[in-house]
Each structure stands twice: as structure tokens, then as C-alpha cells.
Motif scaffolding. Structure first.
Motif, PDB file in Angstrom:
ATOM      1  N   ALA A   1      -6.911  -0.353   2.369  1.00 31.44           N
ATOM      2  CA  ALA A   1      -5.634  -0.561   1.683  1.00 31.44           C
ATOM      3  C   ALA A   1      -4.538  -0.931   2.672  1.00 31.44           C
ATOM      4  O   ALA A   1      -3.717  -1.824   2.405  1.00 31.44           O
ATOM      5  N   ILE A   2      -4.529  -0.254   3.816  1.00 33.66           N
ATOM      6  CA  ILE A   2      -3.541  -0.573   4.847  1.00 33.66           C
ATOM      7  C   ILE A   2      -3.759  -1.988   5.373  1.00 33.66           C
ATOM      8  O   ILE A   2      -2.807  -2.771   5.512  1.00 33.66           O
ATOM      9  N   LEU A   3      -5.003  -2.326   5.673  1.00 31.68           N
ATOM     10  CA  LEU A   3      -5.295  -3.658   6.198  1.00 31.68           C
ATOM     11  C   LEU A   3      -4.926  -4.758   5.206  1.00 31.68           C
ATOM     12  O   LEU A   3      -4.499  -5.846   5.590  1.00 31.68           O
ATOM     13  N   ALA A   4      -5.099  -4.490   3.916  1.00 32.05           N
ATOM     14  CA  ALA A   4      -4.828  -5.503   2.891  1.00 32.05           C
ATOM     15  C   ALA A   4      -3.344  -5.726   2.653  1.00 32.05           C
ATOM     16  O   ALA A   4      -2.943  -6.754   2.100  1.00 32.05           O
ATOM     17  N   ALA A   5      -2.508  -4.787   3.075  1.00 28.43           N
ATOM     18  CA  ALA A   5      -1.094  -4.786   2.699  1.00 28.43           C
ATOM     19  C   ALA A   5      -0.249  -5.711   3.565  1.00 28.43           C
ATOM     20  O   ALA A   5      -0.577  -6.008   4.715  1.00 28.43           O
ATOM     21  N   ASP A   6       0.877  -6.135   2.977  1.00 30.36           N
ATOM     22  CA  ASP A   6       1.946  -6.784   3.739  1.00 30.36           C
ATOM     23  C   ASP A   6       2.917  -5.730   4.269  1.00 30.36           C
ATOM     24  O   ASP A   6       3.447  -5.865   5.369  1.00 30.36           O
ATOM     25  N   VAL A   7       3.144  -4.704   3.471  1.00 32.37           N
ATOM     26  CA  VAL A   7       4.021  -3.588   3.837  1.00 32.37           C
ATOM     27  C   VAL A   7       3.351  -2.308   3.351  1.00 32.37           C
ATOM     28  O   VAL A   7       2.670  -2.307   2.315  1.00 32.37           O
ATOM     29  N   VAL A   8       3.543  -1.227   4.099  1.00 31.14           N
ATOM     30  CA  VAL A   8       2.963   0.065   3.731  1.00 31.14           C
ATOM     31  C   VAL A   8       4.092   1.076   3.556  1.00 31.14           C
ATOM     32  O   VAL A   8       4.973   1.187   4.413  1.00 31.14           O
ATOM     33  N   LEU A   9       4.064   1.807   2.456  1.00 35.68           N
ATOM     34  CA  LEU A   9       4.968   2.930   2.207  1.00 35.68           C
ATOM     35  C   LEU A   9       4.127   4.184   2.313  1.00 35.68           C
ATOM     36  O   LEU A   9       3.186   4.375   1.538  1.00 35.68           O
TER      37      LEU A   9
ATOM     38  N   ARG B   1       1.244  -6.665  -5.906  1.00 34.73           N
ATOM     39  CA  ARG B   1       0.125  -5.783  -6.210  1.00 34.73           C
ATOM     40  C   ARG B   1       0.294  -4.505  -5.398  1.00 34.73           C
ATOM     41  O   ARG B   1       0.535  -4.562  -4.185  1.00 34.73           O
ATOM     42  N   VAL B   2       0.159  -3.379  -6.059  1.00 34.33           N
ATOM     43  CA  VAL B   2       0.327  -2.068  -5.428  1.00 34.33           C
ATOM     44  C   VAL B   2      -1.034  -1.383  -5.377  1.00 34.33           C
ATOM     45  O   VAL B   2      -1.735  -1.296  -6.400  1.00 34.33           O
ATOM     46  N   VAL B   3      -1.434  -0.908  -4.209  1.00 34.85           N
ATOM     47  CA  VAL B   3      -2.693  -0.176  -4.058  1.00 34.85           C
ATOM     48  C   VAL B   3      -2.376   1.226  -3.549  1.00 34.85           C
ATOM     49  O   VAL B   3      -1.563   1.410  -2.638  1.00 34.85           O
ATOM     50  N   ILE B   4      -3.042   2.221  -4.153  1.00 34.33           N
ATOM     51  CA  ILE B   4      -2.784   3.621  -3.818  1.00 34.33           C
ATOM     52  C   ILE B   4      -4.120   4.309  -3.567  1.00 34.33           C
ATOM     53  O   ILE B   4      -4.838   4.663  -4.512  1.00 34.33           O
ATOM     54  N   PRO B   5      -4.510   4.504  -2.316  1.00 38.97           N
ATOM     55  CA  PRO B   5      -5.769   5.195  -2.033  1.00 38.97           C
ATOM     56  C   PRO B   5      -5.606   6.704  -2.172  1.00 38.97           C
ATOM     57  O   PRO B   5      -4.600   7.274  -1.744  1.00 38.97           O
TER      58      PRO B   5
ATOM     59  N   ALA C   1       0.853  -1.185   0.000  1.00 45.98           N
ATOM     60  CA  ALA C   1       0.000   0.000   0.000  1.00 45.98           C
ATOM     61  C   ALA C   1       0.890   1.236   0.000  1.00 45.98           C
ATOM     62  O   ALA C   1       1.857   1.314   0.760  1.00 45.98           O
ATOM     63  N   VAL C   2       0.553   2.190  -0.854  1.00 51.48           N
ATOM     64  CA  VAL C   2       1.342   3.413  -0.996  1.00 51.48           C
ATOM     65  C   VAL C   2       0.446   4.609  -0.676  1.00 51.48           C
ATOM     66  O   VAL C   2      -0.580   4.820  -1.331  1.00 51.48           O
ATOM     67  N   LEU C   3       0.830   5.399   0.336  1.00 50.91           N
ATOM     68  CA  LEU C   3       0.035   6.554   0.769  1.00 50.91           C
ATOM     69  C   LEU C   3       0.946   7.780   0.867  1.00 50.91           C
ATOM     70  O   LEU C   3       1.517   8.060   1.923  1.00 50.91           O
ATOM     71  N   PRO C   4       1.080   8.533  -0.217  1.00 50.47           N
ATOM     72  CA  PRO C   4       1.987   9.679  -0.218  1.00 50.47           C
ATOM     73  C   PRO C   4       1.360  10.961   0.325  1.00 50.47           C
ATOM     74  O   PRO C   4       1.759  12.072  -0.053  1.00 50.47           O
ATOM     75  N   GLY C   5       0.363  10.841   1.206  1.00 48.88           N
ATOM     76  CA  GLY C   5      -0.248  12.022   1.814  1.00 48.88           C
ATOM     77  C   GLY C   5      -1.697  12.184   1.420  1.00 48.88           C
ATOM     78  O   GLY C   5      -2.159  11.645   0.412  1.00 48.88           O
TER      79      GLY C   5
ATOM     80  N   PRO D   1      -0.648  -0.494 -10.691  1.00 53.74           N
ATOM     81  CA  PRO D   1      -1.125  -0.023  -9.387  1.00 53.74           C
ATOM     82  C   PRO D   1      -2.630   0.227  -9.409  1.00 53.74           C
ATOM     83  O   PRO D   1      -3.176   0.753 -10.376  1.00 53.74           O
ATOM     84  N   LEU D   2      -3.287  -0.168  -8.340  1.00 54.87           N
ATOM     85  CA  LEU D   2      -4.729   0.019  -8.193  1.00 54.87           C
ATOM     86  C   LEU D   2      -4.974   1.346  -7.484  1.00 54.87           C
ATOM     87  O   LEU D   2      -4.669   1.488  -6.296  1.00 54.87           O
ATOM     88  N   LEU D   3      -5.496   2.320  -8.228  1.00 57.70           N
ATOM     89  CA  LEU D   3      -5.773   3.645  -7.677  1.00 57.70           C
ATOM     90  C   LEU D   3      -7.195   3.666  -7.132  1.00 57.70           C
ATOM     91  O   LEU D   3      -8.152   3.410  -7.871  1.00 57.70           O
TER      92      LEU D   3
END
Length: 404
Positions: free
Chosen positions: A268-276, A230-234, A198-202, A258-260
Motif C-alpha cells: 500500500a505504501i509503495l503504491a501510494a503518491d502520498v501516505v497518511l 483511490r484510498v487504500v487502508i491496510p 495510503a492511510v495507516l492509522p496504526g 476506500p480499499l480495505l
């Protein structure tokens, strides 16, 4: 000047900034109404507070500012608002005025009201553990009582003779000790066995403009090294989604793209193995979800230069999980990688994220530490954070009324 309303129906003013303040305010109103069924709630708040019967004098977006440069740019408007708001509050004479976060605005209002004999409470302590600790004295001049979300904060205030209470963090009440990865992946239609980042840049457009390119490039590099990733970006709002869409425009649109998402940051956080993710409240959510993370951030250059010039920072760590781990005695090192300002580059973010994917033992140790921190944020206290905050405020109201 109006007389005090009866104890059973006090006038309670709440000044909330940001969406998070609106949620805290709504929870607080619901809990206070259990104690004062006929109370009237007024001030500055958002839709959630208004659904609880709050009368908002001004739009909550009036206080939704971030960083020195934004405050300076909007200073004339904020000064006008403060002048009008103060006059109205001094006329109405609420039983208590509760400032929720937004310290750049609320602390000045609270100080003037306290000097005029109005009971004041500041809910959500500014980061006295990160910025100059002497701020605690100034906050004490503004607030009759400070309500703290983190367990290490009251001790700092006590050194400066300020009444502060740890009421627990509301997010700690909302997260289960064991989170539901399977359900989150089902909701987002992600494969149960695939590695997920999961990628959350703000959540702000300004943050995504500063961080988005580095974060997405880092995710691309991790995807190239982790088969089937798989990359998810909320996206927090339509403006942020549009900006993220621009940054993703050159990516091939296949099943590994990436899934936007529109919202769904929690899932997205719950689904992730690692969060950036960007430093801020989202790091606390990832910690409570027990998800290993890499934290990065860059502030606006002007804000950074001002902080350095004024020697305002008193900490060498910035991510909330690391601060909490140190405060709770889980070691002096970094529990999670944090890459700030000049270190927040695609290369370094990718390397730190990839290292977590490759080290299952380290991920397990981080999850175990997060479980301890979750318990610490609950504090072994009864009820929910909103209930405890309401009890601390009601105690002040009732004591003042009894004393005349």
C-alpha cells in the motif's frame, strides 16, 4: 551454576518483544550461527526466531506492551516473569544475553545480569534523542554494549561513557533505493495513472480506536478534493480490520470506496503518491519507499499527562523522518508535516495531505531528501544489519572468553 560451554558452541540468550523484535532476532540468530554453528539460542522469541532453531521459554506476547498505562496495568505479571527469567538465566549463565527492544522489561533484566557478571547487549536503542538523554547512563549500567539502528545515537552514548555501535537499520537493507510503484499497483489492482492515498492509522487496535476516525474522515475530505483519488487502508490484523470496517460502514460502496486490505501495508505504501499514517516504524518504511507523508498521532491521555508532568520529552519533533533529517543536517524545519495530540484532527490532517497532493515540487524535494536518508541508514557499511549486529556481539563474546 553451569560451566561455560565451549567457544564454538556458546549458549546465547535473546529476549525479544513485539513482531519487529522477532524479525531482528531471527536475522541475528542466522548471522550468529555463521560464527557459532553449534550455538544454542534460548529466551523469549516468536515464530520467526523459532524457525531459526530458537528455544523460546516464554511467548513473545509476554513483552508486547505499549505505553505507561499498559505497563502499569501488567506490572505484577511482568515482575513475576522477570523474577523467574532472571533465576533461570543466572543458573544457565549464557555467554551473552541480548535484549531486543522492549526496554521497560529488558533493561531491568540486563542490569541485574550485568551486575552478576553476565555479558549483556541491548539491541535497538531506546529513543534517547527524544526522551531524557540521561537515560543513556542507565542503559549503560544495563548493557555492556548498545547496538543502535540510527547514526546519531552512538554520539549521545559516548557523552555518557557508554559503548554503543551503529549497526544500520534492517529496513534500509530491505528497501530498494528506487521502489516499484508499478508492481505494487498491479498487485493491489489499482489504476496506474490514478492518484493514490495510503492511510495507516496504526497497527494496534488501541491506536486505531484513537486515530482511525480522524484519519478516515481526513481521507474522505481529500478524496472530495482530488478527482479520481483511490484510498487504500491496510489492516494489520483481523481485529484492526473489523474496527476499520465499522468506521467505513457509512461510505458508499462504489469503485471509489476506500480499499480495505488484509495486511499488505508494504504494498500500500509503495503504491501510494502520498501516505497518511500514524507516527512510528511505518513512517520509516514510507521514508525508505520514498513516499511523501503526513504523520499524525495521539497517545493515551494518561501516558501523555505523565510525560508532560515528568518533563520527559526533550524534542520538539516526533516523526522519524524529521528527526533523521535534522540529525543528518538536512535542515531544522519539518521535512514532513506532523500533527500530534491535540493537532491530530481530521481538518488538519486533510489540509496537510491535500497540500502535498497539490505541490509536486515539494513532493520531489521530499523524495530527494528521503534518498539521502536511506543512504545514511545504510551507513556505507558492508553486509546487512543482522550481520553487523552479530559481529559486534561476537566481538564481545570472543574477547570475554580470551580474557578468561
Amino acid at each position: 551454576m553451569t560451566d561455560h560451554p565451549p567457544l564454538e558452541s556458546p549458549l546465547i540468550a535473546i529476549l525479544a518483544g513485539e513482531d519487529s523484535g522477532d524479525q531482528l532476532g531471527a536475522d541475528l540468530i542466522a548471522a550468529l550461527r555463521q560464527r557459532y554453528p553449534q550455538a544454542r539460542f534460548v529466551g523469549i522469541g516468536g515464530a520467526r526466531m523459532q524457525r531459526e532453531g530458537f528455544e523460546s521459554w516464554y511467548d513473545i506476547r509476554e513483552l508486547s506492551l505499549f505505553g505507561f498505562s499498559e505497563v502499569i496495568r501488567h506490572l505484577p505479571r511482568l515482575l513475576r516473569l522477570r523474577k523467574v527469567l532472571l533465576a533461570r538465566l543466572l543458573e544457565e549463565r549464557p555467554a551473552v544475553v541480548v535484549g531486543i527492544d522492549a526496554p521497560d522489561f529488558n533493561l531491568g533484566v540486563e542490569q541485574r545480569l550485568k551486575q552478576a557478571g553476565v555479558l549483556t547487549v541491548h539491541y535497538v536503542s531506546p529513543s534517547v534523542w527524544a526522551w531524557r538523554e540521561q537515560r543513556a547512563q542507565k542503559i549503560g549500567r544495563s548493557a555492556s554494549r548498545v547496538l543502535c539502528l540510527f547514526p546519531m545515537e552512538p554520539a549521545i552514548y559516548a557523552k555518557h561513557g557508554v559503548d554503543a555501535r551503529f549497526v544500520g537499520h534492517p529496513l534500509a537493507d530491505r528497501f530498494a533505493l528506487v521502489s516499484d510503484r508499478v508492481g505494487a499497483r498491479e498487485l493491489l489492482q489499482l489504476p496506474q495513472q490514478a492518484p493514490v492515498l495510503a492511510v495507516l492509522p496504526g497497527s494496534r487496535l488501541s491506536e486505531v480506536s484513537r486515530l482511525g476516525r480522524a484519519f478516515i474522515e481526513a481521507a474522505n475530505r481529500v478524496a472530495a478534493a482530488v478527482p479520481g483519488l483511490r484510498v487504500v487502508i491496510p489492516a494489520a490484523n483481523p481485529q484492526v480490520r473489523a474496527r476499520l470496517g465499522e468506521l467505513l460502514a457509512d461510505r458508499p460502496q462504489d469503485e471509489t470506496a476506500p480499499l480495505l486490505l488484509d495486511g499488505h501495508a508494504h504494498e500500500a505504501i509503495l503504491a501510494a503518491d502520498v501516505v497518511l499514517l500514524a507516527s512510528g516504524t511505518a513512517t520509516l518504511e514510507a521514508m525508505l519507499a520514498k513516499r511523501p507523508m503526513v504523520v499524525g498521532y495521539r497517545v493515551a491521555p494518561l501516558s501523555y499527562r505523565i510525560a508532560l508532568a515528568l518533563k520527559m520529552l526533550k524534542t520538539d519533533i516526533y516523526a522519524l523522518p524529521n528527526i533523521l533529517a535534522r540529525a543528518c543536517g538536512l535542515g531544522d524545519g519539518l521535512l514532513v508535516p506532523e500533527l500530534m495530540q491535540d493537532d491530530c484532527t481530521a481538518d488538519k490532517l486533510a489540509a496537510a495531505t491535500l497540500a502535498l497532493f497539490k505541490d509536486s515540487e515539494r513532493r520531489g524535494a521530499i523524495v530527494a531528501a528521503f534518498e539521502q536518508l536511506h543512504q545514511a541508514l545504510r551507513g556505507g557499511l558492508e553486509g546487512h544489519a543482522g550481520d553487523r549486529a552479530a559481529a559486534a556481539i561476537a566481538e564481545l563474546i570472543d574477547a570475554q572468553r580470551r580474557d578468561g
